[in-house]
Design a protein around this motif. Structure first.
Motif, mmCIF file in Angstrom:
data_model
loop_
_atom_site.group_PDB
_atom_site.id
_atom_site.type_symbol
_atom_site.label_atom_id
_atom_site.label_comp_id
_atom_site.label_asym_id
_atom_site.label_seq_id
_atom_site.Cartn_x
_atom_site.Cartn_y
_atom_site.Cartn_z
ATOM 1 N N LEU A 5 61.797 -1.900 70.900
ATOM 2 C CA LEU A 5 60.986 -3.063 70.587
ATOM 3 C C LEU A 5 61.744 -4.337 70.889
ATOM 4 C CD1 LEU A 5 59.545 -1.985 67.140
ATOM 5 C CD2 LEU A 5 58.390 -1.926 69.328
ATOM 6 N N THR A 6 61.022 -5.389 71.196
ATOM 7 C CA THR A 6 61.619 -6.691 71.418
ATOM 8 C C THR A 6 60.731 -7.739 70.778
ATOM 9 O OG1 THR A 6 62.508 -8.178 73.095
ATOM 10 C CG2 THR A 6 60.454 -7.102 73.632
ATOM 11 N N VAL A 7 61.316 -8.869 70.452
ATOM 12 C CA VAL A 7 60.533 -9.977 69.922
ATOM 13 C C VAL A 7 60.234 -10.878 71.097
ATOM 14 C CG1 VAL A 7 60.499 -11.926 68.351
ATOM 15 C CG2 VAL A 7 61.640 -9.815 67.680
ATOM 16 N N SER A 8 58.957 -11.095 71.361
ATOM 17 C CA SER A 8 58.571 -11.907 72.504
ATOM 18 C C SER A 8 58.687 -13.394 72.162
ATOM 19 C CB SER A 8 57.151 -11.570 72.955
ATOM 20 O OG SER A 8 56.253 -11.801 71.919
ATOM 21 N N GLN A 9 58.867 -14.189 73.184
ATOM 22 C CA GLN A 9 58.947 -15.634 73.041
ATOM 23 C C GLN A 9 57.639 -16.245 73.525
ATOM 24 O OE1 GLN A 9 61.696 -17.014 71.648
ATOM 25 N NE2 GLN A 9 62.442 -14.939 71.414
ATOM 26 N N GLY A 10 57.358 -17.451 73.101
ATOM 27 C CA GLY A 10 56.154 -18.123 73.579
ATOM 28 C C GLY A 10 55.065 -18.138 72.536
ATOM 29 N N ALA A 18 56.704 -2.805 72.816
ATOM 30 C CA ALA A 18 57.624 -1.940 73.541
ATOM 31 C C ALA A 18 58.076 -2.610 74.833
ATOM 32 C CB ALA A 18 56.950 -0.611 73.848
ATOM 33 N N VAL A 19 59.339 -2.418 75.171
ATOM 34 C CA VAL A 19 59.894 -2.966 76.403
ATOM 35 C C VAL A 19 59.510 -2.054 77.562
ATOM 36 C CG1 VAL A 19 62.040 -3.496 77.634
ATOM 37 C CG2 VAL A 19 61.836 -4.011 75.205
ATOM 38 N N LYS A 20 59.094 -2.651 78.658
ATOM 39 C CA LYS A 20 58.798 -1.909 79.878
ATOM 40 C C LYS A 20 60.047 -1.949 80.758
ATOM 41 C CE LYS A 20 53.930 -3.123 79.712
ATOM 42 N NZ LYS A 20 52.837 -3.834 80.388
ATOM 43 N N TRP A 21 60.136 -1.009 81.684
ATOM 44 C CA TRP A 21 61.289 -0.914 82.575
ATOM 45 C C TRP A 21 60.817 -0.836 84.016
ATOM 46 C CZ3 TRP A 21 66.376 -0.934 80.836
ATOM 47 C CH2 TRP A 21 66.503 -0.948 79.456
ATOM 48 N N MET A 22 61.501 -1.547 84.929
ATOM 49 C CA MET A 22 61.103 -1.584 86.331
ATOM 50 C C MET A 22 62.153 -0.912 87.213
ATOM 51 S SD MET A 22 60.081 -4.787 88.792
ATOM 52 C CE MET A 22 61.713 -5.489 88.832
ATOM 53 N N TYR A 30 57.825 1.480 84.239
ATOM 54 C CA TYR A 30 57.711 2.511 83.206
ATOM 55 C C TYR A 30 57.256 1.812 81.934
ATOM 56 C CZ TYR A 30 58.530 5.874 79.589
ATOM 57 O OH TYR A 30 58.333 6.712 78.515
ATOM 58 N N ASP A 31 56.095 2.196 81.437
ATOM 59 C CA ASP A 31 55.541 1.647 80.200
ATOM 60 C C ASP A 31 55.603 2.748 79.145
ATOM 61 O OD1 ASP A 31 54.022 0.627 78.111
ATOM 62 O OD2 ASP A 31 52.457 -0.159 79.427
ATOM 63 N N PRO A 32 56.375 2.524 78.064
ATOM 64 C CA PRO A 32 56.476 3.554 77.024
ATOM 65 C C PRO A 32 55.117 3.982 76.461
ATOM 66 C CG PRO A 32 58.106 1.855 76.670
ATOM 67 C CD PRO A 32 57.206 1.377 77.772
ATOM 68 N N ALA A 33 54.151 3.096 76.457
ATOM 69 C CA ALA A 33 52.821 3.433 75.942
ATOM 70 C C ALA A 33 52.159 4.508 76.799
ATOM 71 C CB ALA A 33 51.944 2.188 75.882
ATOM 72 N N ASP A 34 52.480 4.508 78.096
ATOM 73 C CA ASP A 34 51.898 5.479 79.027
ATOM 74 C C ASP A 34 52.780 6.709 79.222
ATOM 75 O OD1 ASP A 34 49.800 3.686 79.443
ATOM 76 O OD2 ASP A 34 50.811 2.771 81.172
ATOM 77 N N GLY A 35 54.101 6.531 79.115
ATOM 78 C CA GLY A 35 55.025 7.624 79.401
ATOM 79 C C GLY A 35 54.969 8.004 80.869
ATOM 80 N N ARG A 62 67.189 6.985 90.319
ATOM 81 C CA ARG A 62 67.742 7.448 89.052
ATOM 82 C C ARG A 62 67.354 6.522 87.903
ATOM 83 N NH1 ARG A 62 73.670 6.967 90.919
ATOM 84 N NH2 ARG A 62 72.636 5.097 91.641
ATOM 85 N N LYS A 63 67.408 7.044 86.708
ATOM 86 C CA LYS A 63 67.090 6.251 85.512
ATOM 87 C C LYS A 63 67.957 4.998 85.442
ATOM 88 C CE LYS A 63 66.981 6.401 80.496
ATOM 89 N NZ LYS A 63 67.295 7.161 79.295
ATOM 90 N N GLN A 64 69.208 5.119 85.834
ATOM 91 C CA GLN A 64 70.111 3.965 85.765
ATOM 92 C C GLN A 64 69.726 2.855 86.751
ATOM 93 O OE1 GLN A 64 73.636 6.273 86.583
ATOM 94 N NE2 GLN A 64 73.901 5.342 88.588
ATOM 95 N N ASP A 65 68.784 3.118 87.658
ATOM 96 C CA ASP A 65 68.320 2.116 88.608
ATOM 97 C C ASP A 65 67.145 1.298 88.073
ATOM 98 O OD1 ASP A 65 70.244 2.844 90.533
ATOM 99 O OD2 ASP A 65 68.982 4.480 91.235
ATOM 100 N N PHE A 66 66.828 1.452 86.776
ATOM 101 C CA PHE A 66 65.760 0.691 86.135
ATOM 102 C C PHE A 66 66.356 -0.445 85.318
ATOM 103 C CE2 PHE A 66 63.385 4.314 87.336
ATOM 104 C CZ PHE A 66 62.045 4.054 87.177
ATOM 105 N N THR A 67 65.632 -1.570 85.266
ATOM 106 C CA THR A 67 66.032 -2.707 84.434
ATOM 107 C C THR A 67 64.879 -3.104 83.533
ATOM 108 O OG1 THR A 67 65.351 -4.241 86.177
ATOM 109 C CG2 THR A 67 67.671 -3.645 86.127
ATOM 110 N N ALA A 68 65.223 -3.689 82.392
ATOM 111 C CA ALA A 68 64.193 -4.145 81.449
ATOM 112 C C ALA A 68 63.268 -5.130 82.137
ATOM 113 C CB ALA A 68 64.842 -4.769 80.227
ATOM 114 N N TYR A 69 61.987 -5.045 81.823
ATOM 115 C CA TYR A 69 60.965 -5.867 82.476
ATOM 116 C C TYR A 69 60.016 -6.430 81.443
ATOM 117 C CZ TYR A 69 56.743 -6.831 85.223
ATOM 118 O OH TYR A 69 55.645 -7.428 85.773
ATOM 119 N N GLU A 70 59.729 -7.714 81.560
ATOM 120 C CA GLU A 70 58.720 -8.341 80.689
ATOM 121 C C GLU A 70 57.646 -8.958 81.559
ATOM 122 O OE1 GLU A 70 59.420 -10.325 77.186
ATOM 123 O OE2 GLU A 70 61.506 -9.689 76.994
ATOM 124 N N ASP A 71 56.385 -8.622 81.247
ATOM 125 C CA ASP A 71 55.299 -9.205 82.065
ATOM 126 C C ASP A 71 54.732 -10.427 81.415
ATOM 127 O OD1 ASP A 71 53.087 -6.403 81.386
ATOM 128 O OD2 ASP A 71 54.148 -7.680 80.009
#
Length: 71
Positions: A5-10, A18-22, A30-35, A62-71
């Motif tokens: 989880l993250t606290v969004s700004q704005g 949930a944090v998504k990963w790109m 990757y959206d945790p809600a979708d799996g 690889r999994k390590q090639d993903f970074t946190a993503y916020e839309d």
């Protein structure tokens, strides 16, 4: 099962979500809600809870090639 989880700004600051990963290779999100049901990852699975052997379902990165993503 833990969810990242993250606290969004704005305008909706303070909302937990949930944090998504790109994938840095192809841009898959990757959206945790979708799996990743086709990859054996059920909806609601936090990225941190996915095995290190998991890979991008689009390009095979690889999994390590993903970074946190916020839309």
């Amino acid at each position: 099962m833990a969810t990242s989880l993250t606290v969004s700004q704005g305008p909706s600051a303070g909302t937990l979500r949930a944090v998504k990963w790109m994938c840095e290779s192809c841009g898959f999100i990757y959206d945790p809600a979708d799996g990743d049901p086709d990859g054996g990852i059920p909806p609601g699975t936090a990225f941190e809870d996915i095995a290190e052997t998991w890979f991008c379902p689009v390009c095979g990165a690889r999994k390590q090639d993903f970074t946190a993503y916020e839309d």
